[in-house]
Design a protein around this motif. Structure first.
Motif, PDB file in Angstrom:
ATOM      1  N   PHE A 207       4.310  -0.736 -10.959  1.00  0.00           N
ATOM      2  CA  PHE A 207       3.025  -1.362 -10.605  1.00  0.00           C
ATOM      3  C   PHE A 207       3.062  -2.886 -10.509  1.00  0.00           C
ATOM      4  CE2 PHE A 207       2.290  -1.886 -15.131  1.00  0.00           C
ATOM      5  CZ  PHE A 207       1.450  -2.987 -15.218  1.00  0.00           C
TER       6      PHE A 207
ATOM      7  N   MET B 238       3.191   5.613  -5.751  1.00  0.00           N
ATOM      8  CA  MET B 238       2.963   5.631  -7.209  1.00  0.00           C
ATOM      9  C   MET B 238       1.891   6.658  -7.558  1.00  0.00           C
ATOM     10  SD  MET B 238       3.148   1.671  -8.509  1.00  0.00           S
ATOM     11  CE  MET B 238       1.501   1.331  -7.957  1.00  0.00           C
ATOM     12  N   ALA B 239       0.796   6.644  -6.750  1.00  0.00           N
ATOM     13  CA  ALA B 239      -0.313   7.569  -7.024  1.00  0.00           C
ATOM     14  C   ALA B 239       0.147   9.016  -6.853  1.00  0.00           C
ATOM     15  CB  ALA B 239      -1.473   7.259  -6.084  1.00  0.00           C
TER      16      ALA B 239
ATOM     17  N   LEU C  44       0.585   4.142  -2.720  1.00  0.00           N
ATOM     18  CA  LEU C  44       0.408   5.571  -2.406  1.00  0.00           C
ATOM     19  C   LEU C  44       1.519   6.405  -3.051  1.00  0.00           C
ATOM     20  CD1 LEU C  44      -0.538   5.231   1.376  1.00  0.00           C
ATOM     21  CD2 LEU C  44      -2.047   6.029  -0.462  1.00  0.00           C
TER      22      LEU C  44
ATOM     23  N   TRP D   6       0.198  -9.997   0.672  1.00  0.00           N
ATOM     24  CA  TRP D   6      -0.998  -9.823   1.513  1.00  0.00           C
ATOM     25  C   TRP D   6      -2.082 -10.872   1.242  1.00  0.00           C
ATOM     26  CZ3 TRP D   6      -3.898  -8.932   5.360  1.00  0.00           C
ATOM     27  CH2 TRP D   6      -5.218  -8.518   5.246  1.00  0.00           C
ATOM     28  N   VAL D   7      -2.553 -10.960   0.003  1.00  0.00           N
ATOM     29  CA  VAL D   7      -3.719 -11.815  -0.276  1.00  0.00           C
ATOM     30  C   VAL D   7      -3.375 -13.304  -0.129  1.00  0.00           C
ATOM     31  CG1 VAL D   7      -5.479 -12.441  -1.981  1.00  0.00           C
ATOM     32  CG2 VAL D   7      -4.761 -10.059  -1.774  1.00  0.00           C
TER      33      VAL D   7
ATOM     34  N   HIS E 237       4.129  -3.562  -6.989  1.00  0.00           N
ATOM     35  CA  HIS E 237       2.996  -3.252  -6.105  1.00  0.00           C
ATOM     36  C   HIS E 237       1.949  -4.381  -6.154  1.00  0.00           C
ATOM     37  CE1 HIS E 237      -0.511  -1.033  -4.592  1.00  0.00           C
ATOM     38  NE2 HIS E 237      -1.124  -1.298  -5.729  1.00  0.00           N
ATOM     39  N   ALA E 238       1.608  -4.798  -7.395  1.00  0.00           N
ATOM     40  CA  ALA E 238       0.558  -5.821  -7.556  1.00  0.00           C
ATOM     41  C   ALA E 238       0.962  -7.123  -6.857  1.00  0.00           C
ATOM     42  CB  ALA E 238       0.295  -6.070  -9.047  1.00  0.00           C
TER      43      ALA E 238
ATOM     44  N   ASN F  90       1.138  -7.075  -3.030  1.00  0.00           N
ATOM     45  CA  ASN F  90      -0.204  -7.189  -2.459  1.00  0.00           C
ATOM     46  C   ASN F  90      -0.829  -8.569  -2.686  1.00  0.00           C
ATOM     47  OD1 ASN F  90      -0.849  -4.681  -1.172  1.00  0.00           O
ATOM     48  ND2 ASN F  90      -0.828  -3.717  -3.178  1.00  0.00           N
ATOM     49  N   LEU F  91      -0.614  -9.142  -3.878  1.00  0.00           N
ATOM     50  CA  LEU F  91      -1.331 -10.388  -4.196  1.00  0.00           C
ATOM     51  C   LEU F  91      -0.601 -11.644  -3.722  1.00  0.00           C
ATOM     52  CD1 LEU F  91      -2.769  -9.332  -7.667  1.00  0.00           C
ATOM     53  CD2 LEU F  91      -3.985  -9.480  -5.495  1.00  0.00           C
TER      54      LEU F  91
ATOM     55  N   HIS G  52       3.849   5.263 -12.278  1.00  0.00           N
ATOM     56  CA  HIS G  52       3.262   3.941 -12.034  1.00  0.00           C
ATOM     57  C   HIS G  52       4.175   2.808 -12.504  1.00  0.00           C
ATOM     58  CE1 HIS G  52      -1.138   5.645 -11.944  1.00  0.00           C
ATOM     59  NE2 HIS G  52      -0.312   6.260 -11.119  1.00  0.00           N
TER      60      HIS G  52
ATOM     61  N   VAL H  94       0.841  -1.206   0.000  1.00  0.00           N
ATOM     62  CA  VAL H  94       0.000   0.000   0.000  1.00  0.00           C
ATOM     63  C   VAL H  94       0.880   1.262   0.000  1.00  0.00           C
ATOM     64  CG1 VAL H  94      -1.597   1.335   1.443  1.00  0.00           C
ATOM     65  CG2 VAL H  94      -2.093  -1.054   0.928  1.00  0.00           C
TER      66      VAL H  94
HETATM   67  C1  HEM Z   1      -4.012   2.875  -0.625  1.00  0.00           C
HETATM   68  C2  HEM Z   1      -3.932   1.726  -1.264  1.00  0.00           C
HETATM   69  C3  HEM Z   1      -3.515   1.582  -2.724  1.00  0.00           C
HETATM   70  C4  HEM Z   1      -3.118   2.513  -3.637  1.00  0.00           C
HETATM   71  C5  HEM Z   1      -2.955   4.025  -3.442  1.00  0.00           C
HETATM   72  C6  HEM Z   1      -2.886   1.822  -4.900  1.00  0.00           C
HETATM   73  C7  HEM Z   1      -2.442   2.421  -6.077  1.00  0.00           C
HETATM   74  C8  HEM Z   1      -2.260   1.792  -7.265  1.00  0.00           C
HETATM   75  C9  HEM Z   1      -1.788   2.425  -8.477  1.00  0.00           C
HETATM   76  C10 HEM Z   1      -1.445   3.900  -8.626  1.00  0.00           C
HETATM   77  C11 HEM Z   1      -1.728   1.465  -9.435  1.00  0.00           C
HETATM   78  C12 HEM Z   1      -1.258   1.635 -10.904  1.00  0.00           C
HETATM   79  C13 HEM Z   1      -2.471   1.753 -11.814  1.00  0.00           C
HETATM   80  C14 HEM Z   1      -2.047   1.741 -13.267  1.00  0.00           C
HETATM   81  O1  HEM Z   1      -1.050   2.373 -13.628  1.00  0.00           O
HETATM   82  O2  HEM Z   1      -2.727   1.063 -14.077  1.00  0.00           O
HETATM   83  C15 HEM Z   1      -2.159   0.219  -8.843  1.00  0.00           C
HETATM   84  C16 HEM Z   1      -2.243  -0.993  -9.510  1.00  0.00           C
HETATM   85  C17 HEM Z   1      -2.618  -2.177  -8.918  1.00  0.00           C
HETATM   86  N1  HEM Z   1      -2.990  -2.362  -7.589  1.00  0.00           N
HETATM   87 FE1  HEM Z   1      -3.029  -0.957  -6.161  1.00  0.00          FE
HETATM   88  N2  HEM Z   1      -3.146   0.488  -4.713  1.00  0.00           N
HETATM   89  C18 HEM Z   1      -3.533   0.293  -3.406  1.00  0.00           C
HETATM   90  C19 HEM Z   1      -3.863  -0.921  -2.817  1.00  0.00           C
HETATM   91  C20 HEM Z   1      -3.911  -2.145  -3.454  1.00  0.00           C
HETATM   92  C21 HEM Z   1      -4.260  -3.404  -2.820  1.00  0.00           C
HETATM   93  C22 HEM Z   1      -4.600  -3.577  -1.325  1.00  0.00           C
HETATM   94  C23 HEM Z   1      -4.212  -4.361  -3.799  1.00  0.00           C
HETATM   95  C24 HEM Z   1      -4.492  -5.828  -3.712  1.00  0.00           C
HETATM   96  C25 HEM Z   1      -5.052  -6.457  -2.681  1.00  0.00           C
HETATM   97  C26 HEM Z   1      -3.840  -3.688  -5.043  1.00  0.00           C
HETATM   98  C27 HEM Z   1      -3.689  -4.305  -6.257  1.00  0.00           C
HETATM   99  C28 HEM Z   1      -3.302  -3.685  -7.421  1.00  0.00           C
HETATM  100  C29 HEM Z   1      -3.124  -4.401  -8.677  1.00  0.00           C
HETATM  101  C30 HEM Z   1      -3.363  -5.897  -8.929  1.00  0.00           C
HETATM  102  C31 HEM Z   1      -2.678  -3.465  -9.621  1.00  0.00           C
HETATM  103  C32 HEM Z   1      -2.350  -3.704 -11.078  1.00  0.00           C
HETATM  104  C33 HEM Z   1      -3.636  -3.477 -11.871  1.00  0.00           C
HETATM  105  C34 HEM Z   1      -3.330  -3.581 -13.338  1.00  0.00           C
HETATM  106  O3  HEM Z   1      -2.959  -4.647 -13.811  1.00  0.00           O
HETATM  107  O4  HEM Z   1      -3.469  -2.549 -14.029  1.00  0.00           O
HETATM  108  N3  HEM Z   1      -3.659  -2.357  -4.791  1.00  0.00           N
HETATM  109  N4  HEM Z   1      -2.479   0.451  -7.519  1.00  0.00           N
END
Ligand code: HEM
Ligand code: HEM
Length: 126
Positions: free
Chosen positions: A35, A26-27, A24, A46-47, A38-39, A42-43, A32, A20
Motif C-alpha cells: 500500500f 491489492m483489493a 485493484l 498522479w496528484v 500504491h499511495a 498516486n500521490l 495490501h 490504480v
Molecule cells: C480503483 C482505484 C483504487 C483502488 C481499488 C484502491 C485500493 C486501495 C487499497 C486496497 C488500499 C489499502 C487499504 C489498507 O490496507 O489500509 C489503498 C490505500 C490507499 N490508497 Fe488507494 N485505491 C484506488 C485509488 C486510489 C487513488 C486514485 C488514490 C489517490 C489519489 C489512492 C490513495 C490511497 C492512499 C493514500 C492509501 C493509503 C491509505 C492509508 O494510509 O491507509 N488510491 N487503496
C-alpha cells in the motif's frame, strides 16, 4: 505550447493507471502489503504531477527558468527510481534502502526547486 505542463499531465495519468492497477490488484488479492507504493504512485505521481502541470499552465513563463527545468529533470527520474526501489523494498529487498534514501532526497530537492519557483512566480502576480 507548454511542453513542461503537457509532460507533467501525460506522466501523471500514466502513474494514475499504474497506481490504480496496483490498488485493484491489492483489493482483489486481499494482499495490501504494497500500500505505501500504491499511495505514493498516486500521490507523488498522479496528484503532485497534475498539480505541477496545472501550475505551469497558469504560469507558463516559469517553465523558462533553470529552476523549473531542474524541478522537471530531477523529479521525473528520481520519482521513477523511488517507486521502483520502494516496490523492491516492500518485496523484501532491504539492501535497496540506501539507494531509496538517495533518490527520495533528490525528490525532495526537486520539490524545493518547485517551491522556490512558485514563490518567485507568484511574487509579482495578481
Ligand atoms: C480503483 C482505484 C483504487 C483502488 C481499488 C484502491 C485500493 C486501495 C487499497 C486496497 C488500499 C489499502 C487499504 C489498507 O490496507 O489500509 C489503498 C490505500 C490507499 N490508497 Fe488507494 N485505491 C484506488 C485509488 C486510489 C487513488 C486514485 C488514490 C489517490 C489519489 C489512492 C490513495 C490511497 C492512499 C493514500 C492509501 C493509503 C491509505 C492509508 O494510509 O491507509 N488510491 N487503496
Ligand atoms: C520524497 C517524498 C516522500 C517521502 C520520502 C515519503 C515518505 C513516507 C513514509 C516513510 C511514509 C510511511 C510509510 C509506512 O507506512 O511505513 C509515508 C506515508 C504517507 N505519505 Fe509519504 N513521502 C513523501 C511524499 C509524500 C507526498 C508528496 C504525499 C502526498 C501528496 C505523501 C502522502 C503520504 C501518505 C498519505 C502516507 C500514509 C500512507 C502510507 O503509509 O503509505 N507522501 N510517506
Amino acid at each position: 505550447m507548454n511542453k513542461m505542463s503537457n509532460w507533467f499531465f501525460r506522466l501523471a495519468v500514466v502513474y494514475l493507471m499504474v497506481g490504480v492497477s496496483l490498488g485493484l490488484f491489492m483489493a482483489a488479492s486481499h494482499d495490501h502489503s504494497m500500500f505505501p507504493v500504491h499511495a505514493h504512485l498516486n500521490l507523488l505521481g498522479w496528484v503532485s504531477m497534475s498539480l505541477f502541470g496545472l501550475f505551469y499552465r497558469s504560469f507558463p513563463q516559469a517553465t523558462q527558468t533553470g529552476l523549473a527545468k531542474a524541478h522537471f529533470w530531477i523529479y521525473i527520474p528520481a520519482h521513477f527510481m523511488q517507486m521502483v526501489l520502494l516496490a523492491l523494498l516492500y518485496r523484501g529487498y532491504t539492501m535497496v534502502e540506501p539507494a531509496l534514501g538517495a533518490v527520495s532526497s533528490l525528490v525532495g530537492v526537486a520539490i524545493l526547486c518547485f517551491a522556490i519557483t512558485v514563490w518567485k512566480s507568484t511574487r509579482l502576480a495578481h
